[in-house]
Scaffold this motif. Structure first.
Motif, PDB file in Angstrom:
ATOM      1  N   THR A  35       0.827  -1.218   0.000  1.00 57.68           N
ATOM      2  CA  THR A  35       0.000   0.000   0.000  1.00 57.68           C
ATOM      3  C   THR A  35       0.861   1.268   0.000  1.00 57.68           C
ATOM      4  O   THR A  35       0.412   2.312  -0.442  1.00 57.68           O
ATOM      5  CB  THR A  35      -0.969   0.043   1.205  1.00 57.68           C
ATOM      6  OG1 THR A  35      -0.220   0.081   2.426  1.00 57.68           O
ATOM      7  CG2 THR A  35      -1.898  -1.152   1.194  1.00 57.68           C
ATOM      8  N   GLY A  36       2.093   1.167   0.483  1.00 62.96           N
ATOM      9  CA  GLY A  36       2.984   2.327   0.441  1.00 62.96           C
ATOM     10  C   GLY A  36       3.178   2.809  -0.993  1.00 62.96           C
ATOM     11  O   GLY A  36       3.284   4.010  -1.256  1.00 62.96           O
ATOM     12  N   ALA A  37       3.194   1.841  -1.924  1.00 61.14           N
ATOM     13  CA  ALA A  37       3.402   2.187  -3.339  1.00 61.14           C
ATOM     14  C   ALA A  37       2.270   3.070  -3.858  1.00 61.14           C
ATOM     15  O   ALA A  37       2.473   3.906  -4.739  1.00 61.14           O
ATOM     16  CB  ALA A  37       3.506   0.915  -4.171  1.00 61.14           C
ATOM     17  N   TYR A  39       0.563   5.346  -2.035  1.00 62.35           N
ATOM     18  CA  TYR A  39       0.842   6.709  -1.548  1.00 62.35           C
ATOM     19  C   TYR A  39       2.017   7.335  -2.298  1.00 62.35           C
ATOM     20  O   TYR A  39       2.040   8.533  -2.577  1.00 62.35           O
ATOM     21  CB  TYR A  39       1.102   6.685  -0.038  1.00 62.35           C
ATOM     22  CG  TYR A  39      -0.153   6.371   0.738  1.00 62.35           C
ATOM     23  CD1 TYR A  39      -1.073   7.369   1.036  1.00 62.35           C
ATOM     24  CD2 TYR A  39      -0.449   5.064   1.113  1.00 62.35           C
ATOM     25  CE1 TYR A  39      -2.248   7.076   1.710  1.00 62.35           C
ATOM     26  CE2 TYR A  39      -1.620   4.760   1.785  1.00 62.35           C
ATOM     27  CZ  TYR A  39      -2.512   5.763   2.082  1.00 62.35           C
ATOM     28  OH  TYR A  39      -3.684   5.470   2.734  1.00 62.35           O
ATOM     29  N   ARG A  92      10.405   4.930  -6.373  1.00 63.70           N
ATOM     30  CA  ARG A  92      11.299   4.312  -5.375  1.00 63.70           C
ATOM     31  C   ARG A  92      12.511   5.160  -5.015  1.00 63.70           C
ATOM     32  O   ARG A  92      13.617   4.651  -4.930  1.00 63.70           O
ATOM     33  CB  ARG A  92      11.788   2.950  -5.881  1.00 63.70           C
ATOM     34  CG  ARG A  92      10.712   1.931  -6.054  1.00 63.70           C
ATOM     35  CD  ARG A  92      10.255   1.371  -4.734  1.00 63.70           C
ATOM     36  NE  ARG A  92       8.883   0.885  -4.839  1.00 63.70           N
ATOM     37  CZ  ARG A  92       8.073   0.749  -3.809  1.00 63.70           C
ATOM     38  NH1 ARG A  92       8.469   1.043  -2.591  1.00 63.70           N
ATOM     39  NH2 ARG A  92       6.850   0.319  -3.981  1.00 63.70           N
ATOM     40  N   GLY A 130       1.643  -2.000   5.171  1.00 62.99           N
ATOM     41  CA  GLY A 130       1.506  -0.548   5.211  1.00 62.99           C
ATOM     42  C   GLY A 130       1.686  -0.006   6.608  1.00 62.99           C
ATOM     43  O   GLY A 130       2.574  -0.454   7.357  1.00 62.99           O
ATOM     44  N   ILE A 133      -3.022  -0.876   8.109  1.00 65.46           N
ATOM     45  CA  ILE A 133      -3.817  -1.985   7.545  1.00 65.46           C
ATOM     46  C   ILE A 133      -4.620  -2.680   8.651  1.00 65.46           C
ATOM     47  O   ILE A 133      -5.827  -2.869   8.532  1.00 65.46           O
ATOM     48  CB  ILE A 133      -2.919  -3.001   6.783  1.00 65.46           C
ATOM     49  CG1 ILE A 133      -2.016  -2.267   5.775  1.00 65.46           C
ATOM     50  CG2 ILE A 133      -3.772  -4.053   6.084  1.00 65.46           C
ATOM     51  CD1 ILE A 133      -2.723  -1.375   4.794  1.00 65.46           C
ATOM     52  N   ARG A 181      10.573  10.288   9.122  1.00 60.76           N
ATOM     53  CA  ARG A 181       9.382   9.636   8.562  1.00 60.76           C
ATOM     54  C   ARG A 181       8.632   8.889   9.665  1.00 60.76           C
ATOM     55  O   ARG A 181       7.401   8.912   9.721  1.00 60.76           O
ATOM     56  CB  ARG A 181       9.810   8.679   7.451  1.00 60.76           C
ATOM     57  CG  ARG A 181       8.740   8.424   6.434  1.00 60.76           C
ATOM     58  CD  ARG A 181       9.290   8.422   5.034  1.00 60.76           C
ATOM     59  NE  ARG A 181      10.126   7.289   4.709  1.00 60.76           N
ATOM     60  CZ  ARG A 181       9.677   6.170   4.135  1.00 60.76           C
ATOM     61  NH1 ARG A 181       8.394   6.014   3.893  1.00 60.76           N
ATOM     62  NH2 ARG A 181      10.505   5.218   3.802  1.00 60.76           N
ATOM     63  N   ASP A 185       4.794   9.630  10.380  1.00 59.65           N
ATOM     64  CA  ASP A 185       3.815   8.552  10.191  1.00 59.65           C
ATOM     65  C   ASP A 185       3.105   8.184  11.500  1.00 59.65           C
ATOM     66  O   ASP A 185       1.968   7.720  11.482  1.00 59.65           O
ATOM     67  CB  ASP A 185       4.492   7.306   9.586  1.00 59.65           C
ATOM     68  CG  ASP A 185       4.978   7.538   8.149  1.00 59.65           C
ATOM     69  OD1 ASP A 185       4.584   8.554   7.545  1.00 59.65           O
ATOM     70  OD2 ASP A 185       5.758   6.709   7.635  1.00 59.65           O
ATOM     71  N   ARG A 188       0.648  11.740  12.745  1.00 55.06           N
ATOM     72  CA  ARG A 188      -0.427  12.395  11.991  1.00 55.06           C
ATOM     73  C   ARG A 188      -1.766  12.062  12.664  1.00 55.06           C
ATOM     74  O   ARG A 188      -1.925  10.977  13.254  1.00 55.06           O
ATOM     75  CB  ARG A 188      -0.408  11.930  10.529  1.00 55.06           C
ATOM     76  CG  ARG A 188      -0.683  10.463  10.368  1.00 55.06           C
ATOM     77  CD  ARG A 188      -0.732  10.053   8.905  1.00 55.06           C
ATOM     78  NE  ARG A 188      -0.993   8.636   8.818  1.00 55.06           N
ATOM     79  CZ  ARG A 188      -0.306   7.786   8.065  1.00 55.06           C
ATOM     80  NH1 ARG A 188       0.693   8.189   7.324  1.00 55.06           N
ATOM     81  NH2 ARG A 188      -0.631   6.509   8.046  1.00 55.06           N
TER      82      ARG A 188
HETATM   83  O1   DC Z   1       5.880   1.674   2.944  1.00 58.43           O
HETATM   84  P1   DC Z   1       6.458   2.879   2.192  1.00 58.43           P
HETATM   85  O2   DC Z   1       7.771   3.307   2.726  1.00 58.43           O
HETATM   86  O3   DC Z   1       6.507   2.635   0.703  1.00 58.43           O
HETATM   87  O4   DC Z   1       5.384   4.063   2.428  1.00 58.43           O
HETATM   88  C1   DC Z   1       5.592   5.380   1.995  1.00 58.43           C
HETATM   89  C2   DC Z   1       4.775   6.324   2.859  1.00 58.43           C
HETATM   90  O5   DC Z   1       3.385   6.136   2.600  1.00 58.43           O
HETATM   91  C3   DC Z   1       4.926   6.147   4.367  1.00 58.43           C
HETATM   92  O6   DC Z   1       5.977   6.924   4.895  1.00 58.43           O
HETATM   93  C4   DC Z   1       3.585   6.566   4.911  1.00 58.43           C
HETATM   94  C5   DC Z   1       2.620   6.300   3.782  1.00 58.43           C
HETATM   95  N1   DC Z   1       1.784   5.109   4.001  1.00 58.43           N
HETATM   96  C6   DC Z   1       0.648   5.286   4.751  1.00 58.43           C
HETATM   97  O7   DC Z   1       0.400   6.379   5.248  1.00 58.43           O
HETATM   98  N2   DC Z   1      -0.210   4.245   4.927  1.00 58.43           N
HETATM   99  C7   DC Z   1       0.055   3.044   4.417  1.00 58.43           C
HETATM  100  N3   DC Z   1      -0.807   2.036   4.596  1.00 58.43           N
HETATM  101  C8   DC Z   1       1.239   2.840   3.675  1.00 58.43           C
HETATM  102  C9   DC Z   1       2.099   3.899   3.505  1.00 58.43           C
END
Ligand code: DC
Length: 226
Positions: A35-37, A39, A92, A130, A133, A181, A185, A188
């Motif tokens: 799921t990060g991908a 965002y 990436r 993520g 989740i 980060r 994260d 927020r």
């Molecule tokens: O897992 P990642 O490093 O690819 O995620 C990038 C950013 O996306 C992470 O710093 C916060 C956000 N993210 C989020 O808020 N919720 C998620 N489920 C996955 C990622």
């Protein structure tokens, strides 16, 4: 509709979520959803338009112009399609990592992406990784894992990973970005990174990949018929 199983893996950046989830998804024949991908794709899209990830009005104005689609190739590898263009490689970078973290704090972004993530889990057995989740996206997931490691170990892994891909990476800078980060994260207001009540915490600081896979396999095996 037949019952689908879902495994939620949450945790901070660089804890090894995607490596482990990919391995396990292959073994179990589940779909792996990174799921990060998603965002990151939003962050990349806004970046191309020159919209700051902190600009609430800009994000709200342009988000409707973005169509994000998740596709899987024959090897089960996830591809991110941004308005018809495959941007799986472009998202990436360290720069997009930071911007994705900032973009993901906006309510409008999280709302738009929520159903998309839930829909995949309705149709397939999934391992989804993520930050939210187990807490928000799939609160009824059959298995919830919180994968973590010390910031130093995560920074070392991320530095090695970037170097292996031919990108420049300096450990101290990566560590600073990881700490920042983590802060963003977890602090927020909407769907922050936190451990779901039912989560099993796995600290991978002193484990190699095989040990982590084995540990998670055991946790999963107690909850899901393998
Ligand atoms: O897992 P990642 O490093 O690819 O995620 C990038 C950013 O996306 C992470 O710093 C916060 C956000 N993210 C989020 O808020 N919720 C998620 N489920 C996955 C990622």
């Amino acid at each position: 509709m037949a019952k689908t199983y879902s495994i939620a893996i949450d945790g901070p950046a660089g804890a090894g979520k995607s490596t482990i989830a990919k391995r396990l998804a292959k073994e179990l024949g589940y779909k792996y959803v990174d799921t990060g991908a998603i965002y990151r794709t939003v962050a990349y899209f806004l970046d191309l338009l020159g919209v700051s990830p902190k600009d609430v009005d800009g994000v709200e104005r342009y988000i409707d112009e973005l169509t994000v689609v998740i596709e899987y190739d024959d090897d089960g590898v996830q591809h991110m399609i941004m308005n018809g263009m495959d941007v799986s490689g472009e998202i990436r970078t360290q720069d997009i990592s930071q911007k994705a973290s900032l973009v993901s704090a906006h309510a409008v972004v999280r709302e738009v992406l929520l159903d998309m993530q839930r829909d995949v889990a309705k149709s397939y057995n999934v391992i989804m990784d993520g930050r939210d989740i187990g807490t928000v996206v799939l609160p009824n997931a059959d298995v919830k894992i919180f994968l973590t490691a010390s910031a130093e170990v995560r920074a070392k892994r991320r530095t090695d990973e970037l170097l292996a891909k031919g990108q420049t990476a300096d450990y101290e800078t990566v560590l600073k970005e990881i700490v920042q980060r983590d802060y963003q994260d977890t602090h927020r207001p909407i769907a922050p990174l936190k451990m779901a009540k039912e989560s099993v915490k796995v600290d991978t600081s002193d484990m190699d990949i095989e040990q982590v896979v084995q540990t998670i396999r055991e946790i999963v095996g107690k909850k899901i018929p393998l």
